[in-house]
Design an enzyme around this catalytic site. Sequence first.
Site, PDB file in Angstrom:
ATOM      1  N   SER A 108       3.229  -2.155  10.413  1.00 29.34           N
ATOM      2  CA  SER A 108       4.672  -2.223  10.652  1.00 29.34           C
ATOM      3  C   SER A 108       5.280  -3.591  10.335  1.00 29.34           C
ATOM      4  O   SER A 108       6.160  -4.070  11.050  1.00 29.34           O
ATOM      5  CB  SER A 108       4.998  -1.808  12.088  1.00 29.34           C
ATOM      6  OG  SER A 108       4.601  -0.464  12.313  1.00 29.34           O
ATOM      7  N   ASN A 157       0.871  -1.179   0.000  1.00 30.88           N
ATOM      8  CA  ASN A 157       0.000   0.000   0.000  1.00 30.88           C
ATOM      9  C   ASN A 157       0.909   1.230   0.000  1.00 30.88           C
ATOM     10  O   ASN A 157       1.448   1.604   1.038  1.00 30.88           O
ATOM     11  CB  ASN A 157      -0.889  -0.042   1.263  1.00 30.88           C
ATOM     12  CG  ASN A 157      -1.724   1.209   1.428  1.00 30.88           C
ATOM     13  OD1 ASN A 157      -1.811   2.032   0.511  1.00 30.88           O
ATOM     14  ND2 ASN A 157      -2.347   1.362   2.587  1.00 30.88           N
ATOM     15  N   TRP A 158       1.054   1.822  -1.171  1.00 32.61           N
ATOM     16  CA  TRP A 158       2.009   2.935  -1.296  1.00 32.61           C
ATOM     17  C   TRP A 158       1.460   4.243  -0.720  1.00 32.61           C
ATOM     18  O   TRP A 158       2.191   5.226  -0.617  1.00 32.61           O
ATOM     19  CB  TRP A 158       2.397   3.134  -2.772  1.00 32.61           C
ATOM     20  CG  TRP A 158       3.111   1.967  -3.373  1.00 32.61           C
ATOM     21  CD1 TRP A 158       3.436   0.775  -2.773  1.00 32.61           C
ATOM     22  CD2 TRP A 158       3.609   1.868  -4.714  1.00 32.61           C
ATOM     23  NE1 TRP A 158       4.093  -0.041  -3.649  1.00 32.61           N
ATOM     24  CE2 TRP A 158       4.212   0.602  -4.851  1.00 32.61           C
ATOM     25  CE3 TRP A 158       3.596   2.729  -5.824  1.00 32.61           C
ATOM     26  CZ2 TRP A 158       4.799   0.171  -6.047  1.00 32.61           C
ATOM     27  CZ3 TRP A 158       4.171   2.317  -7.016  1.00 32.61           C
ATOM     28  CH2 TRP A 158       4.776   1.054  -7.118  1.00 32.61           C
ATOM     29  N   LYS A 159       0.179   4.249  -0.409  1.00 30.12           N
ATOM     30  CA  LYS A 159      -0.472   5.456   0.142  1.00 30.12           C
ATOM     31  C   LYS A 159      -0.196   6.664  -0.779  1.00 30.12           C
ATOM     32  O   LYS A 159      -0.119   6.496  -1.983  1.00 30.12           O
ATOM     33  CB  LYS A 159      -0.018   5.682   1.586  1.00 30.12           C
ATOM     34  CG  LYS A 159      -0.214   4.422   2.437  1.00 30.12           C
ATOM     35  CD  LYS A 159      -0.053   4.639   3.919  1.00 30.12           C
ATOM     36  CE  LYS A 159      -0.268   3.318   4.645  1.00 30.12           C
ATOM     37  NZ  LYS A 159      -0.177   3.437   6.105  1.00 30.12           N
ATOM     38  N   GLY A 184       2.742  -1.092   4.346  1.00 29.64           N
ATOM     39  CA  GLY A 184       2.819   0.318   4.003  1.00 29.64           C
ATOM     40  C   GLY A 184       4.261   0.742   3.804  1.00 29.64           C
ATOM     41  O   GLY A 184       4.861   0.531   2.744  1.00 29.64           O
ATOM     42  N   GLY A 185       4.853   1.327   4.833  1.00 29.81           N
ATOM     43  CA  GLY A 185       6.198   1.902   4.756  1.00 29.81           C
ATOM     44  C   GLY A 185       7.235   1.007   4.098  1.00 29.81           C
ATOM     45  O   GLY A 185       7.996   1.462   3.230  1.00 29.81           O
ATOM     46  N   GLY A 221       2.300   2.268  10.806  1.00 29.46           N
ATOM     47  CA  GLY A 221       3.264   3.354  10.656  1.00 29.46           C
ATOM     48  C   GLY A 221       3.958   3.753  11.951  1.00 29.46           C
ATOM     49  O   GLY A 221       4.621   4.783  12.007  1.00 29.46           O
ATOM     50  N   GLU A 229      -5.643  -4.850  10.522  1.00 31.07           N
ATOM     51  CA  GLU A 229      -4.606  -3.851  10.761  1.00 31.07           C
ATOM     52  C   GLU A 229      -4.905  -3.099  12.058  1.00 31.07           C
ATOM     53  O   GLU A 229      -5.687  -2.131  12.044  1.00 31.07           O
ATOM     54  CB  GLU A 229      -4.560  -2.846   9.611  1.00 31.07           C
ATOM     55  CG  GLU A 229      -4.228  -3.471   8.273  1.00 31.07           C
ATOM     56  CD  GLU A 229      -3.637  -2.432   7.325  1.00 31.07           C
ATOM     57  OE1 GLU A 229      -2.496  -2.638   6.898  1.00 31.07           O
ATOM     58  OE2 GLU A 229      -4.296  -1.430   7.044  1.00 31.07           O
ATOM     59  N   GLU A 266      -6.931   4.807   7.624  1.00 26.80           N
ATOM     60  CA  GLU A 266      -6.711   6.243   7.349  1.00 26.80           C
ATOM     61  C   GLU A 266      -7.940   6.854   6.679  1.00 26.80           C
ATOM     62  O   GLU A 266      -8.280   8.010   6.938  1.00 26.80           O
ATOM     63  CB  GLU A 266      -5.445   6.408   6.496  1.00 26.80           C
ATOM     64  CG  GLU A 266      -4.187   6.203   7.342  1.00 26.80           C
ATOM     65  CD  GLU A 266      -2.990   5.613   6.603  1.00 26.80           C
ATOM     66  OE1 GLU A 266      -2.966   5.651   5.360  1.00 26.80           O
ATOM     67  OE2 GLU A 266      -2.084   5.102   7.290  1.00 26.80           O
ATOM     68  N   HIS A 298      -9.547   1.375   4.547  1.00 27.78           N
ATOM     69  CA  HIS A 298      -8.296   1.513   5.293  1.00 27.78           C
ATOM     70  C   HIS A 298      -8.534   2.444   6.483  1.00 27.78           C
ATOM     71  O   HIS A 298      -9.313   3.399   6.380  1.00 27.78           O
ATOM     72  CB  HIS A 298      -7.196   2.067   4.378  1.00 27.78           C
ATOM     73  CG  HIS A 298      -5.850   2.031   5.028  1.00 27.78           C
ATOM     74  ND1 HIS A 298      -5.446   2.994   5.916  1.00 27.78           N
ATOM     75  CD2 HIS A 298      -4.845   1.130   4.948  1.00 27.78           C
ATOM     76  CE1 HIS A 298      -4.228   2.679   6.352  1.00 27.78           C
ATOM     77  NE2 HIS A 298      -3.842   1.553   5.781  1.00 27.78           N
TER      78      HIS A 298
END
Length: 255
Positions: free
Chosen positions: A216, A12-14, A237-238, A176, A170, A100, A98
Amino acid sequence: MTKDRKLIFAGNWKMNKTVAEALDLVRGLKIELANIKEADIVVCPPFTALSEVSKAILDSNIRLGAQDMSPNNVGAFTGEIAAVMLKEFSVRYVILGHSERRQYQKESDELIAKKAAASHAASLKPIVCVGETLSERDGGNTQQVLETQIRGSLAGLNKDQMTETIIAYEPVWAIGTGKTATSDQAEEAHRFIRQLLGQVFDETVARKVRIQYGGSVKPSNARELMSQPDVDGALVGGASLESRSFADIIKNSIG
Ligand code: PGA
Protein backbone atom coordinates in the site's frame (compact mmCIF):
# COMPACT_ATOMS: atom_id res chain seq x y z
CA MET A 1 18.22 13.02 2.07
CA THR A 2 21.18 11.15 0.66
CA LYS A 3 21.83 7.48 1.09
CA ASP A 4 24.76 5.38 -0.08
CA ARG A 5 22.35 3.03 -1.76
CA LYS A 6 20.48 4.20 -4.85
CA LEU A 7 16.72 4.04 -4.36
CA ILE A 8 14.91 1.52 -6.55
CA PHE A 9 11.20 1.65 -7.35
CA ALA A 10 9.49 -1.27 -9.06
CA GLY A 11 5.90 -1.39 -10.28
CA ASN A 12 4.38 -4.83 -9.88
CA TRP A 13 1.47 -4.78 -12.30
CA LYS A 14 0.37 -8.29 -11.27
CA MET A 15 -2.35 -9.74 -13.57
CA ASN A 16 -3.36 -6.36 -14.96
CA LYS A 17 -3.01 -4.66 -18.36
CA THR A 18 -3.52 -5.95 -21.86
CA VAL A 19 -0.78 -5.05 -24.32
CA ALA A 20 -2.63 -1.90 -25.38
CA GLU A 21 -3.20 -0.84 -21.77
CA ALA A 22 0.40 -1.61 -20.87
CA LEU A 23 1.65 0.59 -23.71
CA ASP A 24 -0.62 3.42 -22.59
CA LEU A 25 0.75 3.22 -19.07
CA VAL A 26 4.37 3.05 -20.08
CA ARG A 27 4.04 5.96 -22.50
CA GLY A 28 2.67 8.04 -19.65
CA LEU A 29 5.51 6.95 -17.37
CA LYS A 30 8.14 7.86 -19.94
CA ILE A 31 6.86 11.41 -19.99
CA GLU A 32 6.34 11.76 -16.25
CA LEU A 33 9.70 10.25 -15.31
CA ALA A 34 11.87 11.51 -18.16
CA ASN A 35 14.24 13.54 -15.98
CA ILE A 36 14.67 11.21 -13.05
CA LYS A 37 18.24 10.05 -12.53
CA GLU A 38 18.30 9.76 -8.76
CA ALA A 39 16.51 6.41 -8.60
CA ASP A 40 16.35 3.15 -10.52
CA ILE A 41 12.91 2.68 -12.07
CA VAL A 42 11.53 -0.74 -13.01
CA VAL A 43 8.18 -1.88 -14.40
CA CYS A 44 7.06 -5.51 -14.16
CA PRO A 45 4.23 -6.15 -16.65
CA PRO A 46 2.63 -9.55 -17.17
CA PHE A 47 4.64 -11.86 -19.48
CA THR A 48 2.31 -11.19 -22.41
CA ALA A 49 3.20 -7.48 -22.46
CA LEU A 50 6.98 -7.80 -22.00
CA SER A 51 7.78 -7.74 -25.70
CA GLU A 52 5.90 -4.54 -26.53
CA VAL A 53 6.81 -2.73 -23.32
CA SER A 54 10.44 -3.63 -23.90
CA LYS A 55 10.39 -1.84 -27.26
CA ALA A 56 8.52 1.13 -25.85
CA ILE A 57 11.08 1.82 -23.11
CA LEU A 58 14.22 1.28 -25.21
CA ASP A 59 15.24 4.93 -25.18
CA SER A 60 14.22 5.68 -21.60
CA ASN A 61 15.37 5.47 -17.97
CA ILE A 62 12.80 2.75 -17.27
CA ARG A 63 14.02 -0.84 -16.93
CA LEU A 64 12.07 -4.04 -17.39
CA GLY A 65 11.26 -6.69 -14.80
CA ALA A 66 9.24 -9.92 -14.84
CA GLN A 67 6.93 -11.15 -12.10
CA ASP A 68 8.27 -14.70 -11.84
CA MET A 69 10.40 -17.27 -13.67
CA SER A 70 11.10 -20.98 -13.71
CA PRO A 71 14.04 -22.41 -11.77
CA ASN A 72 14.73 -24.57 -14.86
CA ASN A 73 16.47 -23.52 -18.05
CA VAL A 74 14.62 -25.51 -20.70
CA GLY A 75 12.39 -28.51 -21.22
CA ALA A 76 9.09 -30.13 -20.34
CA PHE A 77 7.67 -27.61 -17.85
CA THR A 78 4.25 -26.66 -19.23
CA GLY A 79 3.29 -23.08 -18.61
CA GLU A 80 6.69 -22.01 -17.30
CA ILE A 81 8.99 -19.25 -18.56
CA ALA A 82 12.79 -19.57 -18.43
CA ALA A 83 15.29 -16.82 -17.68
CA VAL A 84 16.76 -17.02 -21.17
CA MET A 85 13.31 -16.24 -22.61
CA LEU A 86 13.03 -13.15 -20.41
CA LYS A 87 16.46 -12.04 -21.57
CA GLU A 88 15.20 -11.95 -25.14
CA PHE A 89 13.15 -8.91 -24.13
CA SER A 90 15.98 -7.22 -22.24
CA VAL A 91 14.41 -8.04 -18.89
CA ARG A 92 16.88 -7.07 -16.12
CA TYR A 93 14.93 -7.86 -12.94
CA VAL A 94 12.61 -10.60 -11.78
CA ILE A 95 10.28 -10.62 -8.76
CA LEU A 96 10.59 -13.91 -6.86
CA GLY A 97 8.58 -15.32 -3.98
CA HIS A 98 5.88 -12.68 -3.94
CA SER A 99 3.44 -13.44 -1.12
CA GLU A 100 0.67 -14.08 -3.66
CA ARG A 101 2.79 -16.83 -5.22
CA ARG A 102 3.76 -18.16 -1.80
CA GLN A 103 0.04 -18.29 -0.96
CA TYR A 104 -1.68 -19.37 -4.20
CA GLN A 105 1.09 -21.39 -5.86
CA LYS A 106 2.42 -22.68 -2.54
CA GLU A 107 5.95 -21.57 -3.38
CA SER A 108 8.47 -22.62 -0.76
CA ASP A 109 11.67 -20.88 0.32
CA GLU A 110 13.55 -23.78 -1.24
CA LEU A 111 11.94 -23.23 -4.63
CA ILE A 112 12.54 -19.48 -4.41
CA ALA A 113 16.21 -20.10 -3.65
CA LYS A 114 16.47 -22.25 -6.80
CA LYS A 115 14.86 -19.49 -8.84
CA ALA A 116 17.19 -16.90 -7.31
CA ALA A 117 20.21 -19.02 -8.27
CA ALA A 118 18.85 -19.48 -11.82
CA SER A 119 18.21 -15.77 -12.19
CA HIS A 120 21.78 -14.90 -11.20
CA ALA A 121 23.11 -17.54 -13.57
CA ALA A 122 21.32 -15.60 -16.33
CA SER A 123 22.43 -12.19 -14.98
CA LEU A 124 18.90 -11.20 -14.00
CA LYS A 125 18.63 -9.34 -10.70
CA PRO A 126 16.07 -11.01 -8.42
CA ILE A 127 13.73 -8.99 -6.21
CA VAL A 128 13.12 -11.53 -3.46
CA CYS A 129 9.98 -10.89 -1.41
CA VAL A 130 9.57 -11.67 2.27
CA GLY A 131 6.99 -10.66 4.85
CA GLU A 132 4.80 -11.81 7.70
CA THR A 133 1.02 -12.29 7.82
CA LEU A 134 -1.13 -10.45 10.33
CA SER A 135 -1.47 -13.46 12.62
CA GLU A 136 2.29 -13.97 12.56
CA ARG A 137 2.80 -10.33 13.54
CA ASP A 138 0.11 -10.45 16.21
CA GLY A 139 1.66 -13.63 17.58
CA GLY A 140 5.00 -11.85 17.97
CA ASN A 141 6.62 -14.01 15.28
CA THR A 142 7.59 -11.38 12.70
CA GLN A 143 11.35 -11.68 13.13
CA GLN A 144 11.28 -15.45 13.22
CA VAL A 145 9.26 -15.57 9.98
CA LEU A 146 11.55 -13.09 8.27
CA GLU A 147 14.65 -14.99 9.39
CA THR A 148 13.30 -18.29 8.04
CA GLN A 149 12.36 -16.69 4.71
CA ILE A 150 15.66 -14.82 4.34
CA ARG A 151 17.84 -17.81 5.21
CA GLY A 152 15.75 -20.16 3.05
CA SER A 153 15.04 -18.00 -0.01
CA LEU A 154 18.63 -16.79 -0.34
CA ALA A 155 20.31 -20.08 0.49
CA GLY A 156 23.29 -20.86 -1.71
CA LEU A 157 23.86 -17.36 -3.09
CA ASN A 158 27.45 -16.16 -2.91
CA LYS A 159 28.37 -12.69 -1.67
CA ASP A 160 28.58 -11.12 -5.12
CA GLN A 161 25.17 -12.52 -6.05
CA MET A 162 23.67 -11.34 -2.77
CA THR A 163 24.99 -7.83 -3.36
CA GLU A 164 23.12 -7.80 -6.68
CA THR A 165 19.93 -9.13 -5.11
CA ILE A 166 17.13 -6.81 -4.02
CA ILE A 167 14.94 -7.71 -1.08
CA ALA A 168 11.36 -6.53 -0.84
CA TYR A 169 9.95 -6.48 2.67
CA GLU A 170 6.20 -6.76 2.15
CA PRO A 171 4.08 -7.39 5.22
CA VAL A 172 1.24 -9.50 3.84
CA TRP A 173 -1.36 -7.57 5.84
CA ALA A 174 -0.35 -4.35 4.06
CA ILE A 175 -0.59 -5.66 0.49
CA GLY A 176 -3.56 -4.30 -1.39
CA THR A 177 -5.34 -3.46 1.85
CA GLY A 178 -4.68 0.27 2.05
CA LYS A 179 -3.07 -0.42 5.44
CA THR A 180 0.56 0.63 5.24
CA ALA A 181 3.15 -0.33 7.82
CA THR A 182 4.16 2.74 9.81
CA SER A 183 7.60 4.03 8.96
CA ASP A 184 8.78 2.74 12.36
CA GLN A 185 7.42 -0.75 11.67
CA ALA A 186 9.05 -0.75 8.24
CA GLU A 187 12.39 0.49 9.55
CA GLU A 188 12.39 -2.06 12.36
CA ALA A 189 11.89 -4.93 9.89
CA HIS A 190 14.41 -3.53 7.39
CA ARG A 191 17.04 -3.05 10.09
CA PHE A 192 16.46 -6.61 11.28
CA ILE A 193 16.85 -7.97 7.74
CA ARG A 194 20.05 -5.99 7.16
CA GLN A 195 21.50 -7.20 10.45
CA LEU A 196 20.66 -10.76 9.48
CA LEU A 197 22.36 -10.31 6.09
CA GLY A 198 25.43 -9.21 8.03
CA GLN A 199 25.39 -12.52 9.90
CA VAL A 200 24.58 -14.76 6.94
CA PHE A 201 26.89 -13.01 4.44
CA ASP A 202 29.00 -10.16 5.84
CA GLU A 203 28.80 -6.50 6.83
CA THR A 204 29.89 -5.20 3.45
CA VAL A 205 27.18 -7.17 1.69
CA ALA A 206 24.60 -6.05 4.26
CA ARG A 207 25.53 -2.40 3.73
CA LYS A 208 25.13 -2.68 -0.04
CA VAL A 209 21.92 -4.68 -0.43
CA ARG A 210 18.88 -2.61 -1.29
CA ILE A 211 15.75 -3.40 0.70
CA GLN A 212 12.45 -2.18 -0.74
CA TYR A 213 9.30 -1.73 1.27
CA GLY A 214 6.03 -2.93 -0.28
CA GLY A 215 2.42 -2.81 0.85
CA SER A 216 0.00 0.00 0.00
CA VAL A 217 2.71 2.49 -0.94
CA LYS A 218 1.08 5.69 -2.27
CA PRO A 219 2.25 9.18 -3.19
CA SER A 220 1.12 10.39 0.25
CA ASN A 221 3.17 7.95 2.35
CA ALA A 222 6.21 7.31 0.14
CA ARG A 223 8.40 10.14 1.38
CA GLU A 224 8.01 9.26 5.04
CA LEU A 225 8.79 5.60 4.36
CA MET A 226 11.80 6.43 2.17
CA SER A 227 13.20 8.76 4.82
CA GLN A 228 13.95 5.74 7.01
CA PRO A 229 17.66 4.85 6.99
CA ASP A 230 17.21 1.21 5.90
CA VAL A 231 14.39 1.67 3.38
CA ASP A 232 15.86 1.84 -0.14
CA GLY A 233 12.86 2.02 -2.42
CA ALA A 234 9.47 0.47 -2.92
CA LEU A 235 7.73 -2.40 -4.64
CA VAL A 236 4.40 -0.91 -5.66
CA GLY A 237 1.27 -2.78 -6.69
CA GLY A 238 -2.02 -0.90 -7.01
CA ALA A 239 -0.49 2.56 -7.24
CA SER A 240 1.80 1.48 -10.10
CA LEU A 241 -1.16 0.89 -12.43
CA GLU A 242 -1.53 4.59 -13.15
CA SER A 243 1.34 6.68 -14.45
CA ARG A 244 0.62 9.70 -12.29
CA SER A 245 0.55 7.87 -8.97
CA PHE A 246 3.65 5.74 -9.69
CA ALA A 247 5.54 8.81 -10.88
CA ASP A 248 4.44 10.82 -7.83
CA ILE A 249 5.65 8.08 -5.49
CA ILE A 250 9.09 8.38 -7.06
CA LYS A 251 9.12 12.17 -7.26
CA ASN A 252 7.90 12.62 -3.69
CA SER A 253 10.54 10.18 -2.47
CA ILE A 254 13.52 11.88 -4.06
CA GLY A 255 12.29 15.48 -3.97
P1 PGA B 1 0.12 -2.96 -3.17
O1 PGA B 1 0.93 -4.27 -3.60
O2 PGA B 1 1.02 -1.78 -3.43
O3 PGA B 1 -1.10 -2.95 -4.04
O4 PGA B 1 -0.20 -3.10 -1.72
C1 PGA B 1 2.30 -4.38 -3.34
C2 PGA B 1 2.81 -5.71 -3.85
O5 PGA B 1 2.08 -6.71 -3.77
O6 PGA B 1 3.95 -5.80 -4.35
